[in-house]
Design a protein around this motif. Structure first.
Motif, PDB file in Angstrom:
ATOM      1  N   ALA A  90      -6.388   7.182  -4.418  1.00 54.45           N
ATOM      2  CA  ALA A  90      -6.153   8.598  -4.329  1.00 54.45           C
ATOM      3  C   ALA A  90      -6.523   8.829  -2.872  1.00 54.45           C
ATOM      4  O   ALA A  90      -7.678   8.896  -2.431  1.00 54.45           O
ATOM      5  CB  ALA A  90      -6.773   9.571  -5.037  1.00 54.45           C
ATOM      6  N   TRP A  91      -5.458   8.932  -1.855  1.00 55.94           N
ATOM      7  CA  TRP A  91      -6.071   9.167  -0.458  1.00 55.94           C
ATOM      8  C   TRP A  91      -6.744   8.015   0.346  1.00 55.94           C
ATOM      9  O   TRP A  91      -7.738   7.615  -0.211  1.00 55.94           O
ATOM     10  CB  TRP A  91      -6.675  10.426  -0.090  1.00 55.94           C
ATOM     11  N   GLY A  92      -6.346   7.612   1.241  1.00 54.43           N
ATOM     12  CA  GLY A  92      -6.862   6.511   2.031  1.00 54.43           C
ATOM     13  C   GLY A  92      -6.314   6.504   3.343  1.00 54.43           C
ATOM     14  O   GLY A  92      -5.733   7.111   4.084  1.00 54.43           O
ATOM     15  N   PHE A  93      -6.587   5.257   3.776  1.00 49.36           N
ATOM     16  CA  PHE A  93      -6.406   5.126   5.238  1.00 49.36           C
ATOM     17  C   PHE A  93      -6.560   3.545   5.452  1.00 49.36           C
ATOM     18  O   PHE A  93      -7.345   2.721   4.913  1.00 49.36           O
ATOM     19  CB  PHE A  93      -7.396   5.638   6.091  1.00 49.36           C
ATOM     20  N   VAL A  94      -5.618   2.936   6.219  1.00 53.98           N
ATOM     21  CA  VAL A  94      -5.516   1.525   6.161  1.00 53.98           C
ATOM     22  C   VAL A  94      -5.402   0.895   7.566  1.00 53.98           C
ATOM     23  O   VAL A  94      -4.647   1.468   8.489  1.00 53.98           O
ATOM     24  CB  VAL A  94      -4.293   0.933   5.360  1.00 53.98           C
ATOM     25  N   LEU A 151      -1.690  -1.870  12.906  1.00 56.02           N
ATOM     26  CA  LEU A 151      -0.993  -0.658  12.584  1.00 56.02           C
ATOM     27  C   LEU A 151      -2.216   0.098  11.848  1.00 56.02           C
ATOM     28  O   LEU A 151      -3.054  -0.548  11.143  1.00 56.02           O
ATOM     29  CB  LEU A 151       0.121  -0.908  11.457  1.00 56.02           C
ATOM     30  N   ILE A 152      -2.082   1.449  11.834  1.00 51.69           N
ATOM     31  CA  ILE A 152      -2.856   2.320  11.350  1.00 51.69           C
ATOM     32  C   ILE A 152      -2.014   3.375  10.671  1.00 51.69           C
ATOM     33  O   ILE A 152      -1.239   3.985  11.201  1.00 51.69           O
ATOM     34  CB  ILE A 152      -3.848   2.988  12.333  1.00 51.69           C
ATOM     35  N   SER A 153      -2.549   3.611   9.342  1.00 49.30           N
ATOM     36  CA  SER A 153      -1.907   4.799   8.589  1.00 49.30           C
ATOM     37  C   SER A 153      -2.452   5.281   7.637  1.00 49.30           C
ATOM     38  O   SER A 153      -3.622   4.738   7.101  1.00 49.30           O
ATOM     39  CB  SER A 153      -0.571   3.765   7.954  1.00 49.30           C
ATOM     40  N   GLU A 154      -2.050   6.679   7.175  1.00 48.11           N
ATOM     41  CA  GLU A 154      -2.644   7.381   6.160  1.00 48.11           C
ATOM     42  C   GLU A 154      -2.292   7.014   4.911  1.00 48.11           C
ATOM     43  O   GLU A 154      -1.050   6.499   4.913  1.00 48.11           O
ATOM     44  CB  GLU A 154      -2.454   8.716   6.433  1.00 48.11           C
ATOM     45  N   LEU A 155      -2.986   6.744   3.771  1.00 45.87           N
ATOM     46  CA  LEU A 155      -2.431   6.292   2.685  1.00 45.87           C
ATOM     47  C   LEU A 155      -2.340   7.691   1.533  1.00 45.87           C
ATOM     48  O   LEU A 155      -3.122   8.669   1.689  1.00 45.87           O
ATOM     49  CB  LEU A 155      -3.337   5.423   1.901  1.00 45.87           C
ATOM     50  N   ALA A 156      -1.413   7.623   0.761  1.00 44.32           N
ATOM     51  CA  ALA A 156      -1.099   8.906   0.019  1.00 44.32           C
ATOM     52  C   ALA A 156      -1.649   8.247  -1.435  1.00 44.32           C
ATOM     53  O   ALA A 156      -2.348   7.235  -1.468  1.00 44.32           O
ATOM     54  CB  ALA A 156       0.330   9.278  -0.074  1.00 44.32           C
ATOM     55  N   VAL A 157      -1.490   9.127  -2.464  1.00 48.60           N
ATOM     56  CA  VAL A 157      -1.926   8.681  -3.755  1.00 48.60           C
ATOM     57  C   VAL A 157      -0.797   7.716  -4.239  1.00 48.60           C
ATOM     58  O   VAL A 157       0.324   7.857  -4.126  1.00 48.60           O
ATOM     59  CB  VAL A 157      -1.620   9.962  -4.747  1.00 48.60           C
ATOM     60  N   VAL A 192       0.846  -1.095   0.028  1.00 48.68           N
ATOM     61  CA  VAL A 192       0.204   0.048   0.014  1.00 48.68           C
ATOM     62  C   VAL A 192       0.843   1.312  -0.086  1.00 48.68           C
ATOM     63  O   VAL A 192       1.885   1.424   0.519  1.00 48.68           O
ATOM     64  CB  VAL A 192      -0.997   0.039   1.243  1.00 48.68           C
ATOM     65  N   PRO A 193       0.238   2.397  -0.505  1.00 47.46           N
ATOM     66  CA  PRO A 193       1.147   3.321  -0.843  1.00 47.46           C
ATOM     67  C   PRO A 193       0.912   4.324   0.709  1.00 47.46           C
ATOM     68  O   PRO A 193       0.121   5.188   0.734  1.00 47.46           O
ATOM     69  CB  PRO A 193       0.473   4.352  -1.755  1.00 47.46           C
ATOM     70  N   GLY A 194       1.682   4.068   1.480  1.00 47.44           N
ATOM     71  CA  GLY A 194       1.705   4.791   2.938  1.00 47.44           C
ATOM     72  C   GLY A 194       2.078   6.241   2.752  1.00 47.44           C
ATOM     73  O   GLY A 194       2.715   6.616   1.702  1.00 47.44           O
ATOM     74  N   LYS A 195       1.745   7.075   3.583  1.00 51.43           N
ATOM     75  CA  LYS A 195       1.936   8.499   3.496  1.00 51.43           C
ATOM     76  C   LYS A 195       3.460   8.815   3.513  1.00 51.43           C
ATOM     77  O   LYS A 195       4.072   9.612   3.088  1.00 51.43           O
ATOM     78  CB  LYS A 195       1.256   9.512   4.384  1.00 51.43           C
ATOM     79  N   ASN A 196       4.063   7.726   4.371  1.00 53.82           N
ATOM     80  CA  ASN A 196       5.652   7.926   4.320  1.00 53.82           C
ATOM     81  C   ASN A 196       6.443   7.021   3.590  1.00 53.82           C
ATOM     82  O   ASN A 196       7.737   6.490   3.794  1.00 53.82           O
ATOM     83  CB  ASN A 196       5.982   7.632   5.991  1.00 53.82           C
TER      84      ASN A 196
END
Lengths: 344, 136
Positions: free
Chosen positions: B66-70, B42-48, B26-30
């Motif tokens: 495009a933007w999400g949350f996992v 784990l909980i993370s924000e996703l980027a594009v 997954v495309p994590g924000k970091n």
């Protein structure tokens, strides 16, 4: 005495009208079902997002521990001088009192908030057309054109509500709120749980008091008479009356992000919270649009059922009048013949 | 230890996917994250970016996000994505046009516009990238 031929023509015309209203009723019933399905499909996301926000708000330092100030601007309650009202109406007419009820509720709200500046955002063609005749947009230099002005118009997006459309409305509203050009945001729409469970509500969506709970300021339920009519219309059109069973979806969604384990947070909880909160607004607006769409179809279905019944009654009445006229004519002819024979 | 991850992808409009996967990226924000069964919660924000997963049949599948949350649990991964499109759902022409438009704005627009356009460009590129994978 009306001409028999004229009455016949009239009956034929009413019969055609009845066919049209009947067809519209069936179409509305089918559209209603689809709208309900969409509303149902949108539930998991909304539930999950709400859950994550809830568990985050416990973790994230929503309130500054030292100064006691709320950190996210969307949670801050300011003195209410400028108000924004989102009005969700339908796209089309012929839906009974659906649109006019919403517009009336919006107008009551405007009267109630007299003395404050009110910005209107119209979602749906009917509401836009109505309010456009009364109020105008901001002046070219950006100053207010009056105490009440229209700042947003979104027509034609309710036929098949897309999340993107709701998100666009939400982004605009959130921006105005964070810029402090408005101090509170209200949403007036027709809440729809099922055909017999609907309410016209004014919901305060900003600032957010408690996440996952609506802040209803004004609600208007259906009368018994309306419920009976709606029930009858749904029966005729074969639409489902009961609210969809959402317990299974809700339980599954409720588990999201709330397991009693120690999650690793990739980002800072506060940061996550701030990123999620505006999306939560989008989800709320999306839900209201979906429910309003379903309610519009339900209202049209009921209105068209009434129209079909009225057309039926009218045909019966006209047939009676026509038969009377025909009998009167025959009687008259017999009298003429008999009196003619007697004269001989 | 679990062998499979129950993968659910949910968008605001509907639940688009429910499958069991052996590997998910997954495309994590970091940065991109690869998730295997038994991962720590784990909980993370996703980027594009691009979501990739392989189910038991082994063939990798791609989605544009495009933007999400996992939310990751040892046996379950739930992705909340604002948009998640399979390659066959992507309108390549539209993405291509969006890309051209964004590139134009980056060249000529103001700072603020450029920022928005860069995001648009990223989204368009991701879409094109994912779409190209379906043709292979």
């Amino acid at each position: 005495m009306a001409n028999i031929l004229d009455i016949k023509r009239r009956i034929r015309s009413v019969r055609n009208t009845r066919q049209i209203t009947k067809a519209m009723q069936m179409v509305s019933a089918a559209k209603l079902r689809r709208a309900q399905e969409r509303a149902l499909a949108a539930r998991p996301y909304a539930q999950m997002l709400t859950n994550v926000l809830k568990s985050l708000s416990a973790r994230a330092e929503v309130v500054d521990p030292i100064t006691g100030e709320t950190r996210n601007p969307l949670l801050i309650r300011r003195p209410e001088n400028n108000v924004l009202l989102i009005i969700v109406t339908g796209e089309k007419g012929l839906a009974g009192a659906f649109n006019s009820n919403i517009i009336k509720a919006a107008q009551r709200f405007i009267v109630e908030k007299a003395g404050k500046n009110i910005d209107l955002v119209c979602v749906g063609r009917k509401g836009r057309d109505f309010f456009r005749r009364r109020y105008s947009g901001p002046r070219e230099d950006g100053s207010r054109s009056g105490a009440i002005q229209i700042v947003g118009e979104h027509a034609g997006i309710l036929n098949r509500v897309k999340f993107e459309a709701a998100q666009a409305v939400s982004e605009d509203v959130v921006r105005r709120y964070t810029e402090e050009s408005v101090d509170a945001v209200y949403l007036v729409y027709n809440e729809f749980k099922s055909v017999v469970s609907q309410r016209l509500v004014v919901d305060e969506i900003l600032p957010i008091d408690v996440i996952g709970e609506t802040d209803i300021r004004m609600a208007e339920g259906m009368t018994e008479e309306q419920k009976k009519r709606a029930l009858e219309a749904a029966r005729v059109a074969g639409a489902s009356v009961r609210a969809a069973d959402t317990s299974e979806i809700d339980t599954a969604a409720a588990a999201f992000g709330t397991r009693p384990v120690d999650y690793i947070y990739e980002q800072d909880a506060t940061e996550l919270f701030n990123a999620l909160l505006p999306r939560y607004m989008g989800v709320q607006i999306y839900r209201s649009m979906l429910e309003s769409e379903a309610a519009e179809h339900a209202a049209r279905m009921t209105a068209m059922d009434s129209a079909t019944n009225n057309a039926g009654d009218m045909i019966d009445l006209l047939t009676l009048v026509m038969n009377r006229a025909r009998q009167a004519k025959i009687t008259k002819e017999i009298i003429e013949i008999v009196s003619g024979a007697a004269a001989l | 230890m679990a062998e499979f991850l129950q993968l659910d992808i949910v968008t605001p409009e509907r639940k688009i996917l429910s499958d069991s996967a052996v590997e998910i990226s997954v495309p994590g924000k970091n940065g991109y994250m690869d998730i295997l069964p038994g991962h720590a919660p784990l909980i993370s924000e996703l980027a594009v970016g691009e979501i990739m997963f392989r189910n038991a049949s082994g063939k990798p599948q791609h989605l544009a996000c495009a933007w999400g949350f996992v939310e990751v649990l040892p046996d379950k991964v739930t992705i909340l994505a604002e948009t998640a499109e399979r390659p066959e759902e992507i309108d390549v022409d539209r993405a291509r046009k969006a890309k051209e438009r964004a590139e134009q704005v980056i060249k000529t627009g103001s700072n603020e516009e450029q920022l928005a356009a860069e995001l648009d460009l990223l989204r368009a590129n991701t879409r094109l990238e994912v779409a190209s994978k379906s043709q292979k």
